[in-house]
Write an enzyme that holds these catalytic residues in place. Structure first.
Site, PDB file in Angstrom:
ATOM      1  N   ARG A 106    -116.419  16.900  59.412  1.00 50.85           N
ATOM      2  CA  ARG A 106    -116.705  16.601  57.997  1.00 50.85           C
ATOM      3  C   ARG A 106    -117.426  17.815  57.426  1.00 50.85           C
ATOM      4  NH1 ARG A 106    -119.591  11.454  55.114  1.00 50.85           N
ATOM      5  NH2 ARG A 106    -117.493  10.696  55.480  1.00 50.85           N
ATOM      6  N   HIS A 133    -109.872  12.865  52.151  1.00 47.73           N
ATOM      7  CA  HIS A 133    -110.592  11.957  53.059  1.00 47.73           C
ATOM      8  C   HIS A 133    -109.551  11.016  53.690  1.00 47.73           C
ATOM      9  CE1 HIS A 133    -113.773   9.924  54.926  1.00 47.73           C
ATOM     10  NE2 HIS A 133    -114.299   9.256  53.919  1.00 47.73           N
ATOM     11  N   GLN A 136    -110.173   7.510  55.459  1.00 48.62           N
ATOM     12  CA  GLN A 136    -110.585   6.446  54.530  1.00 48.62           C
ATOM     13  C   GLN A 136    -109.359   5.723  53.962  1.00 48.62           C
ATOM     14  OE1 GLN A 136    -113.940   5.529  53.327  1.00 48.62           O
ATOM     15  NE2 GLN A 136    -112.760   3.810  52.571  1.00 48.62           N
ATOM     16  N   ASP A 229    -115.160   5.421  43.005  1.00 48.11           N
ATOM     17  CA  ASP A 229    -115.992   6.201  43.923  1.00 48.11           C
ATOM     18  C   ASP A 229    -117.178   6.726  43.115  1.00 48.11           C
ATOM     19  OD1 ASP A 229    -116.939   7.752  46.046  1.00 48.11           O
ATOM     20  OD2 ASP A 229    -115.452   9.339  45.794  1.00 48.11           O
ATOM     21  N   CYS A 270    -114.911   3.260  48.570  1.00 53.60           N
ATOM     22  CA  CYS A 270    -115.090   3.820  49.919  1.00 53.60           C
ATOM     23  C   CYS A 270    -116.509   3.645  50.424  1.00 53.60           C
ATOM     24  CB  CYS A 270    -114.693   5.292  49.932  1.00 53.60           C
ATOM     25  SG  CYS A 270    -115.546   6.275  48.676  1.00 53.60           S
ATOM     26  N   ARG A 315    -112.618   1.040  58.713  1.00 47.40           N
ATOM     27  CA  ARG A 315    -112.754   2.468  59.063  1.00 47.40           C
ATOM     28  C   ARG A 315    -112.711   2.632  60.581  1.00 47.40           C
ATOM     29  NH1 ARG A 315    -115.173   6.052  55.993  1.00 47.40           N
ATOM     30  NH2 ARG A 315    -113.950   7.433  57.301  1.00 47.40           N
TER      31      ARG A 315
HETATM   32  N1  NVA Z   1    -116.387  11.430  46.958  1.00 47.26           N
HETATM   33  C1  NVA Z   1    -117.423  11.042  47.896  1.00 47.26           C
HETATM   34  C2  NVA Z   1    -116.825  10.230  49.005  1.00 47.26           C
HETATM   35  C3  NVA Z   1    -117.832   9.696  50.010  1.00 47.26           C
HETATM   36  C4  NVA Z   1    -117.199   8.898  51.091  1.00 47.26           C
HETATM   37  C5  NVA Z   1    -118.115  12.290  48.423  1.00 47.26           C
HETATM   38  O1  NVA Z   1    -117.408  13.246  48.768  1.00 47.26           O
HETATM   39  O2  NVA Z   1    -119.333  12.317  48.482  1.00 47.26           O
HETATM   40  N1   CP Z   2    -116.814   6.116  53.130  1.00 46.96           N
HETATM   41  C1   CP Z   2    -117.428   7.048  53.883  1.00 46.96           C
HETATM   42  O1   CP Z   2    -116.850   8.056  54.307  1.00 46.96           O
HETATM   43  O2   CP Z   2    -118.716   6.748  54.163  1.00 46.96           O
HETATM   44  P1   CP Z   2    -119.777   7.682  54.903  1.00 46.96           P
HETATM   45  O3   CP Z   2    -120.083   8.839  53.991  1.00 46.96           O
HETATM   46  O4   CP Z   2    -120.959   6.796  55.165  1.00 46.96           O
HETATM   47  O5   CP Z   2    -119.152   8.181  56.187  1.00 46.96           O
END
Ligand code: NVA
Ligand code: CP
Length: 331
Positions: A106, A133, A136, A229, A270, A315
């Site tokens: 990540r 992502h 997800q 989101d 998400c 997930r």
């Molecule tokens: N768009 C959000 C998704 C988190 C799962 C981010 O990148 O922070």
């Molecule tokens: N939805 C998601 O990716 O959550 P986290 O940021 O907690 O991993």
């Protein structure tokens, strides 16, 4: 279908049939877990999970799924390794590839996870980048399939910042699986033109419909699913909050939008979500801008339409499927 040795970096790399197969495998693994059936067929293997941004769901899903499959896990947190500071992604990949059977990553740009994959020599799984992502989306689609028994033809409306990882990945997923995707936002939050064109090409093959709409009432009419989101994603500066709030407030998911959709519409997110004042950032935004929720009202989040915790659970099952398939597990 042979997934062994493949990376899982973005849904664009997979055929509709392959995506469906991963969702079906996840459903099977979920049923086995509920029945108490062990699936620890990857005993003796080890994975590394690298998080350059924070996580609750993705990290826990990779760790629990790896343990269920019998594997060891090493967690590298956003500050505790040499990655990016003293060692390049390519060098890190070549080190970890000698020790581990698979690597989750990540981080920031999609180019980083692609570079990691190019150099690791073992499967690399994208646990979120700025652009995509993909794990997800597998969880979201498993959740939708559990609710509606199908995906094809469902009207799926994405409200808010559609040009970031969630909007992009959901558009690709809907295009691949023949769904009716509508991104609803001011024009500047629509996905980039290149990705839209790729999705329109895919849609010609799959029967998907990909649309963009600025009016929330038009977009949500007859929707089967309404998704949103956060308005500011991880890695973006705090200075963008004001502009985002000004631009996206009309796109908050409210009961008016839910009531405008089909009677059995589901609300999806998400997570994490800003639906009340029980978070540090939520309180700061309230103090500064007077908003007691952001992208979704607490009423919608807590309503019977909301399936957000089913998505969160899924997930784990879908990530387990991705690891099992790409590491060549036989059940
Ligand atoms: N768009 C959000 C998704 C988190 C799962 C981010 O990148 O922070
Ligand atoms: N939805 C998601 O990716 O959550 P986290 O940021 O907690 O991993």
């Amino acid at each position: 279908m042979d997934f062994k040795g493949r990376h899982f970096l973005k849904l664009l790399d997979f055929t509709p049939k392959e995506i469906e197969a991963l969702i079906d495998l996840a459903a099977d693994l979920k049923a086995k877990k509920k029945n108490g059936q062990l699936v620890d067929v990857l005993r003796g293997k080890n994975i590394a999970v690298i998080f350059e941004k924070t996580s609750t769901r993705t990290r826990c899903s990779f760790e629990v799924a790896a343990h269920d499959l019998g594997m060891g896990v090493t967690y590298l947190d956003p500050t505790g390794s040499q990655i990016g500071k003293k060692e390049s992604i390519a060098d890190t990949a070549r080190v970890l590839g000698r020790m581990f059977d698979g690597i989750e990553y990540r981080g920031f740009g999609q180019d980083l996870v692609e570079k990691l994959a190019k150099n690791a020599g073992v499967p690399v799984w994208n646990g979120l980048t700025n652009e995509f992502h993909p794990t997800q989306i597998l969880a979201d689609f498993l959740t939708l399939k559990e609710k509606f028994g199908k995906l094809q033809g469902l009207k799926f409306v994405y409200m808010g910042d559609a040009r970031y990882n969630m909007g992009n990945s959901l558009m690709v997923g809907c295009a691949k699986l023949g769904m009716h995707f509508v991104a609803c936002a001011p024009k500047k939050y629509f996905p980039n033109e290149d990705l839209i064109n790729q999705c329109q090409e895919i849609a010609k093959e799959t029967g998907a419909v990909i649309e963009f709409e600025e009016d929330p009432m038009v977009a949500t009419k007859d929707a089967d699913a309404i998704y949103t989101d956060v308005w500011v994603s991880m890695g973006e500066p705090d200075s963008v909050w004001k502009e985002r709030i000004d631009d996206l407030l009309p796109y908050r998911v409210t009961m008016d939008l839910i009531n405008n959709a089909k009677s059995d519409v589901v609300f999806m997110h998400c997570l994490p979500a800003f639906h009340d004042l029980n978070t540090k950032i939520g309180k700061e935004i309230y103090d500064k801008f007077g908003l007691d929720c952001m992208e979704v009202t607490d009423e919608v989040f807590e309503s019977e339409h909301s399936i957000v915790f089913n998505e969160a659970e899924n997930r784990m099952h879908t990530i387990k499927a991705v690891m099992a398939a790409t590491l060549g597990a036989k059940f």
